[in-house]
Design a protein around this motif. Structure first.
Motif, mmCIF file in Angstrom:
data_model
loop_
_atom_site.group_PDB
_atom_site.id
_atom_site.type_symbol
_atom_site.label_atom_id
_atom_site.label_comp_id
_atom_site.label_asym_id
_atom_site.label_seq_id
_atom_site.Cartn_x
_atom_site.Cartn_y
_atom_site.Cartn_z
ATOM 1 N N ARG A 50 46.885 47.578 39.462
ATOM 2 C CA ARG A 50 47.926 48.510 39.024
ATOM 3 C C ARG A 50 49.097 48.812 39.964
ATOM 4 N N TYR A 51 50.246 48.561 39.652
ATOM 5 C CA TYR A 51 51.335 48.672 40.745
ATOM 6 C C TYR A 51 51.482 50.046 41.090
ATOM 7 N N GLY A 52 51.273 51.179 40.223
ATOM 8 C CA GLY A 52 51.418 52.432 41.033
ATOM 9 C C GLY A 52 49.919 53.034 41.442
ATOM 10 N N GLY A 53 50.214 52.971 42.848
ATOM 11 C CA GLY A 53 48.672 53.303 43.288
ATOM 12 C C GLY A 53 47.722 52.259 43.763
ATOM 13 N N SER A 54 48.184 51.044 43.322
ATOM 14 C CA SER A 54 47.264 49.920 43.615
ATOM 15 C C SER A 54 45.907 49.831 43.201
#
Length: 121
Positions: A50-54
């Motif tokens: 995921r891009y938010g929070g990896s």
């Protein structure tokens, strides 16, 4: 647009790194992932991030051997594959999604071309 690269032929126990460069409206993406399809089998999820929070996720068969990572400046996602096994042989596809699930195993709408990974025994 997704451009995958890095596949090839490797002996069992070896390593490969796949790359997937995203272009276009990348700021809208929620995550990216790698899937694979072996001959005669259905396409399966391998790893996602995921891009938010990896947050990342892996299918059980690759946990501890594969690592997915992201270079946000290059809009590129990598899949580092260590300790490769013959059963890892498949065409690997990168994918991207706007709304990706938690964990990031579903929600992929955009697909790149495949790259062949062949692991010899």
């Amino acid at each position: 647009q997704l451009q995958a690269s890095g596949g090839g032929l490797v002996q069992a126990g070896g390593s490969l790194t796949l790359s997937c460069a995203a272009s276009g409206r990348t700021s809208s993406l929620g995550g990216m992932a790698w899937f694979r399809q072996a001959p005669g089998k259905e396409r399966e999820f391998v790893a996602g991030i995921r891009y938010g929070g990896s947050m990342s996720a892996y299918t059980d068969s690759v946990k501890g051997r594969f690592t997915i990572s992201r270079d946000s400046a290059r809009n590129t996602v990598y899949l580092r594959m260590n300790s490769l096994k013959p059963e890892d042989t498949a065409v690997y596809y990168c994918a991207a999604g706007l709304v990706v699930s938690i964990p990031p195993k579903r929600g992929y709408d955009y697909w790149g071309q495949g790259t062949q990974v062949t692991v010899s025994s």
